[in-house]
Scaffold this motif. Structure first.
Motif, PDB file in Angstrom:
ATOM      1  N   HIS A   3      31.535  39.936  50.023  1.00  8.14           N
ATOM      2  CA  HIS A   3      31.014  38.834  49.211  1.00  8.14           C
ATOM      3  C   HIS A   3      30.718  39.354  47.819  1.00  8.14           C
ATOM      4  O   HIS A   3      30.006  40.342  47.657  1.00  8.14           O
ATOM      5  CB  HIS A   3      29.750  38.258  49.841  1.00  8.14           C
ATOM      6  CG  HIS A   3      29.209  37.065  49.122  1.00  8.14           C
ATOM      7  ND1 HIS A   3      29.911  35.881  48.999  1.00  8.14           N
ATOM      8  CD2 HIS A   3      28.042  36.865  48.467  1.00  8.14           C
ATOM      9  CE1 HIS A   3      29.201  35.014  48.310  1.00  8.14           C
ATOM     10  NE2 HIS A   3      28.058  35.582  47.972  1.00  8.14           N
ATOM     11  N   ALA A   5      29.328  37.979  44.140  1.00  5.85           N
ATOM     12  CA  ALA A   5      28.627  36.848  43.532  1.00  5.85           C
ATOM     13  C   ALA A   5      28.369  37.122  42.067  1.00  5.85           C
ATOM     14  O   ALA A   5      27.542  37.969  41.719  1.00  5.85           O
ATOM     15  CB  ALA A   5      27.321  36.594  44.268  1.00  5.85           C
ATOM     16  N   CYS A  22      27.338  40.971  38.764  1.00  7.76           N
ATOM     17  CA  CYS A  22      28.048  40.700  40.016  1.00  7.76           C
ATOM     18  C   CYS A  22      27.430  41.571  41.099  1.00  7.76           C
ATOM     19  O   CYS A  22      27.427  42.805  40.983  1.00  7.76           O
ATOM     20  CB  CYS A  22      29.522  41.005  39.850  1.00  7.76           C
ATOM     21  SG  CYS A  22      30.460  40.960  41.410  1.00  7.76           S
ATOM     22  N   TYR A  94      35.412  36.868  36.700  1.00  4.98           N
ATOM     23  CA  TYR A  94      35.276  37.300  38.082  1.00  4.98           C
ATOM     24  C   TYR A  94      35.094  38.818  38.155  1.00  4.98           C
ATOM     25  O   TYR A  94      35.603  39.551  37.314  1.00  4.98           O
ATOM     26  CB  TYR A  94      36.533  36.990  38.896  1.00  4.98           C
ATOM     27  CG  TYR A  94      36.971  35.560  38.931  1.00  4.98           C
ATOM     28  CD1 TYR A  94      37.795  35.040  37.946  1.00  4.98           C
ATOM     29  CD2 TYR A  94      36.613  34.740  39.993  1.00  4.98           C
ATOM     30  CE1 TYR A  94      38.234  33.730  37.999  1.00  4.98           C
ATOM     31  CE2 TYR A  94      37.057  33.424  40.063  1.00  4.98           C
ATOM     32  CZ  TYR A  94      37.866  32.935  39.063  1.00  4.98           C
ATOM     33  OH  TYR A  94      38.303  31.635  39.134  1.00  4.98           O
ATOM     34  N   TRP A 105      37.998  37.390  46.107  1.00  3.87           N
ATOM     35  CA  TRP A 105      37.591  36.645  44.914  1.00  3.87           C
ATOM     36  C   TRP A 105      36.407  35.736  45.201  1.00  3.87           C
ATOM     37  O   TRP A 105      36.365  35.039  46.202  1.00  3.87           O
ATOM     38  CB  TRP A 105      38.737  35.795  44.370  1.00  3.87           C
ATOM     39  CG  TRP A 105      39.884  36.583  43.826  1.00  3.87           C
ATOM     40  CD1 TRP A 105      41.145  36.658  44.326  1.00  3.87           C
ATOM     41  CD2 TRP A 105      39.876  37.420  42.656  1.00  3.87           C
ATOM     42  NE1 TRP A 105      41.919  37.494  43.550  1.00  3.87           N
ATOM     43  CE2 TRP A 105      41.162  37.974  42.518  1.00  3.87           C
ATOM     44  CE3 TRP A 105      38.900  37.767  41.713  1.00  3.87           C
ATOM     45  CZ2 TRP A 105      41.520  38.840  41.477  1.00  3.87           C
ATOM     46  CZ3 TRP A 105      39.247  38.630  40.689  1.00  3.87           C
ATOM     47  CH2 TRP A 105      40.536  39.156  40.574  1.00  3.87           C
ATOM     48  N   GLY A 106      35.428  35.772  44.298  1.00  4.91           N
ATOM     49  CA  GLY A 106      34.290  34.879  44.382  1.00  4.91           C
ATOM     50  C   GLY A 106      34.517  33.621  43.570  1.00  4.91           C
ATOM     51  O   GLY A 106      35.653  33.301  43.207  1.00  4.91           O
ATOM     52  N   LEU A 107      33.445  32.933  43.274  1.00 10.45           N
ATOM     53  CA  LEU A 107      33.545  31.676  42.528  1.00 10.45           C
ATOM     54  C   LEU A 107      33.663  31.887  41.032  1.00 10.45           C
ATOM     55  O   LEU A 107      34.113  30.999  40.316  1.00 10.45           O
ATOM     56  CB  LEU A 107      32.326  30.811  42.831  1.00 10.45           C
ATOM     57  CG  LEU A 107      32.176  30.375  44.293  1.00 10.45           C
ATOM     58  CD1 LEU A 107      30.894  29.573  44.467  1.00 10.45           C
ATOM     59  CD2 LEU A 107      33.386  29.573  44.747  1.00 10.45           C
ATOM     60  N   GLN A 110      31.444  30.927  34.569  1.00  5.51           N
ATOM     61  CA  GLN A 110      32.083  30.313  33.402  1.00  5.51           C
ATOM     62  C   GLN A 110      31.414  30.794  32.118  1.00  5.51           C
ATOM     63  O   GLN A 110      30.186  30.725  31.983  1.00  5.51           O
ATOM     64  CB  GLN A 110      31.995  28.791  33.482  1.00  5.51           C
ATOM     65  CG  GLN A 110      32.593  28.075  32.288  1.00  5.51           C
ATOM     66  CD  GLN A 110      34.099  28.267  32.180  1.00  5.51           C
ATOM     67  OE1 GLN A 110      34.819  28.219  33.174  1.00  5.51           O
ATOM     68  NE2 GLN A 110      34.576  28.495  30.958  1.00  5.51           N
TER      69      GLN A 110
END
Length: 115
Positions: A3, A5, A22, A94, A105-107, A110
């Protein structure tokens, strides 16, 4: 299960600064090469910086001298400090290992650079 993030994105004016973090879990972080990637609208994802386990770093030409990658192995965290931001830095950012693993890959976070 891995995970990743990302956090810390936002809106900033050209010339401004922003920091991303991250937090990683499910990997042997202290032994992993970690990297930051970004994907701008209509473009492919690109690697912009990576950092080895001993904190040796490398940067893409587009961000060299403006972005700084760092890591905290005690907190399984990789950071990206961005300065002198340009409108062309607008993208979804990312983190992942280097080389990247598709399943990790996480979200993303932006970052929007706009007057």
């Amino acid at each position: 299960q891995v995970h990743l993030a990302e956090s810390g994105g936002g809106l900033v004016q050209p010339g401004g600064s922003l920091g991303l973090s991250c937090v990683a879990s499910g990997i042997d972080f202290s032994k992993s090469i970690m990297a930051w990637y970004r994907q701008a609208p209509g473009k492919e994802r690109e690697r912009i910086a990576f950092i080895g386990p001993s904190a040796t770093a490398s940067y893409a030409g587009s961000v060299k001298g403006r972005f700084t990658i760092s890591r905290d192995n005690m907190k399984n965290t990789v950071h990206l400090q961005m300065a002198m931001l340009k409108t062309e830095d607008t993208a979804l950012y990312y983190c992942n290992t280097f080389p990247a693993k598709e399943e990790n890959w996480g979200l993303g976070a932006q970052v929007t650079v706009s007057p």
